[in-house]
Design an enzyme around this catalytic site. Structure first.
Site, short mmCIF file in Angstrom:
data_model
loop_
_atom_site.label_atom_id
_atom_site.label_comp_id
_atom_site.label_asym_id
_atom_site.label_seq_id
_atom_site.Cartn_x
_atom_site.Cartn_y
_atom_site.Cartn_z
N ARG A 1 0.86 -1.17 0.00
CA ARG A 1 0.00 0.00 0.00
C ARG A 1 0.90 1.23 0.00
O ARG A 1 2.06 1.17 0.43
CB ARG A 1 -0.90 0.02 1.24
CG ARG A 1 -1.79 -1.20 1.40
CD ARG A 1 -2.54 -1.15 2.72
NE ARG A 1 -3.45 -2.29 2.87
CZ ARG A 1 -3.13 -3.43 3.47
NH1 ARG A 1 -1.90 -3.59 3.97
NH2 ARG A 1 -4.01 -4.41 3.59
N LYS B 1 -2.17 -2.56 7.88
CA LYS B 1 -3.29 -2.04 8.66
C LYS B 1 -3.31 -2.67 10.04
O LYS B 1 -2.99 -3.85 10.20
CB LYS B 1 -4.61 -2.32 7.93
CG LYS B 1 -4.76 -1.55 6.61
CD LYS B 1 -6.12 -1.82 5.98
CE LYS B 1 -6.30 -0.99 4.71
NZ LYS B 1 -7.62 -1.24 4.08
N HIS C 1 -2.12 2.64 -6.04
CA HIS C 1 -2.75 1.34 -5.81
C HIS C 1 -2.80 0.50 -7.08
O HIS C 1 -2.98 -0.72 -7.00
CB HIS C 1 -4.16 1.54 -5.26
CG HIS C 1 -4.46 0.68 -4.06
ND1 HIS C 1 -3.73 0.75 -2.89
CD2 HIS C 1 -5.39 -0.28 -3.86
CE1 HIS C 1 -4.22 -0.13 -2.02
NE2 HIS C 1 -5.21 -0.77 -2.58
N ARG D 1 -0.26 -2.10 -6.89
CA ARG D 1 -0.67 -3.18 -5.98
C ARG D 1 -1.64 -4.12 -6.68
O ARG D 1 -1.52 -5.35 -6.59
CB ARG D 1 -1.31 -2.57 -4.74
CG ARG D 1 -1.80 -3.57 -3.68
CD ARG D 1 -2.15 -2.79 -2.42
NE ARG D 1 -2.97 -3.53 -1.48
CZ ARG D 1 -2.49 -4.34 -0.54
NH1 ARG D 1 -1.18 -4.54 -0.45
NH2 ARG D 1 -3.29 -4.95 0.30
N HIS E 1 -4.08 -9.02 3.34
CA HIS E 1 -5.53 -8.99 3.46
C HIS E 1 -5.97 -9.85 4.65
O HIS E 1 -5.49 -10.97 4.82
CB HIS E 1 -6.20 -9.52 2.19
CG HIS E 1 -6.19 -8.56 1.06
ND1 HIS E 1 -6.36 -8.94 -0.26
CD2 HIS E 1 -6.02 -7.21 1.02
CE1 HIS E 1 -6.30 -7.88 -1.04
NE2 HIS E 1 -6.10 -6.82 -0.29
N TYR F 1 -8.96 -10.52 -7.57
CA TYR F 1 -7.85 -10.62 -8.51
C TYR F 1 -7.85 -11.94 -9.28
O TYR F 1 -7.00 -12.15 -10.15
CB TYR F 1 -6.52 -10.47 -7.77
CG TYR F 1 -6.39 -9.14 -7.08
CD1 TYR F 1 -6.27 -7.97 -7.81
CD2 TYR F 1 -6.40 -9.05 -5.69
CE1 TYR F 1 -6.16 -6.74 -7.19
CE2 TYR F 1 -6.29 -7.82 -5.05
CZ TYR F 1 -6.18 -6.68 -5.81
OH TYR F 1 -6.07 -5.47 -5.18
#
Length: 308
Positions: A153, A177, A253, A256, A279, A288
């Site tokens: 990110r 995150k 992004h 990514r 994730h 994806y």
């Protein structure tokens, strides 16, 4: 915003920002979503959390639909509302989570913008245009190679420190995150670009700093010797894309998205890609796994008994 909502909102933002450790940009997005939700509630004469009903939540989502909000935007706002109501229940500010039964509106799944392998190559080649001894050029090349190599990110790229990189082992440590760390491989192209930047670029950028204490930790520095910002990364990606002649919408992004898509197309397992991307849920990664139109046609022609 009335007192009944003000205190609860402040507590909620502290909870997600400090206790859960969400990124500043994520907290800001939550704050915006909840503020708009509360503003709308107050236009209906609702000034206390325990006065909200399930119908109010449903009507708000319907109002967003009438305003032309996309399905993705409505789903994101409802997710923020769900978090807010769950927190309110946990704080005993309400007796029930009236949002729990409200489902996200259905809409067409929008695939993220993805570059082809050739377009990524053009982008990364364009980053090196301008002279191999220019510290800014060396930084831009290293930054973009790093982002595509790791699928990070933009906040993970700007937050990367020198001690997060092990060039001998070809490994990078990313802070994702919720302050969750993960280790990802660094390919040879990225390692060479970062090595060139560290040897002949970063030191000169650090010396440009007017600060009494130089920036010793950050991997990527701006032209003034400070840690590079998210906005600077956006500008670098956009400018490099223009030089490369890429006409698709391009933002940090995108690298990514391209990283994940190219891994899946190359045969990588979706669970592995999930871990590399950081994730929490494999469901997020499954976007994806879409099949390109070219692959669909090729598979049809080679597999269907009456295709030819």
């Amino acid at each position: 915003m009335t007192n009944g909502f003000t205190r609860l909102t402040e507590q909620f933002l502290i909870h997600i920002g400090v206790e859960r450790g969400l990124a500043t940009a994520t907290v800001t997005a939550y704050e915006s979503d909840i503020a708009k939700y509360i503003d709308w509630l107050e236009t209906r004469g609702i000034h206390e959390p325990d006065a909200i009903t399930k119908q109010d939540v449903e009507d708000y989502i319907a109002a967003l639909d009438q305003a032309g909000e996309s399905a993705r935007s409505k789903a994101r706002r409802l997710a923020s509302i769900h978090e807010f109501h769950r927190f309110a229940l946990g704080q005993h500010a309400v007796t029930a989570d009236v949002s729990a039964a409200v489902k996200a509106p259905k809409g067409a799944s929008t695939l993220p913008d993805v570059l082809t392998v050739d377009e990524v190559t053009r982008l990364l080649d364009a980053a090196a245009v301008g002279g191999s001894t220019d510290p800014v050029v060396l930084r831009d090349k290293a930054l973009l190679e790093f982002m595509y190599a790791t699928g990070c990110r933009v906040s993970e790229a700007t937050g990367a420190n020198l001690d997060d990189i092990d060039l001998d082992e070809h490994i990078a440590r990313l802070m994702g995150k919720g302050s969750k760390q993960r280790l990802v491989p660094l390919g040879s192209y990225a390692c060479r670009a970062i090595t060139a930047y560290l040897n002949a670029g970063r030191g000169e950028l650090e010396q440009r700093s007017s600060a009494k204490i130089p920036e010793r930790r950050a991997l990527f520095l701006n032209k003034r010797g400070k840690r590079i910002s998210r906005q600077s990364v956006w500008e670098i990606v956009k400018a490099t894309g223009e030089r490369a002649g890429i006409t698709k919408p391009l933002h940090p992004h995108t690298l990514r998205h391209s990283f994940a898509t190219h891994l899946i197309q190359g045969g990588a397992d979706v669970r592995t890609v999930q871990e590399l991307l950081g994730h929490a849920s494999v469901t997020t990664t499954q976007i994806y796994t879409h099949v390109s139109p070219e692959t669909l046609i090729e598979t049809y022609l080679t597999s269907h008994p009456r295709a030819r």
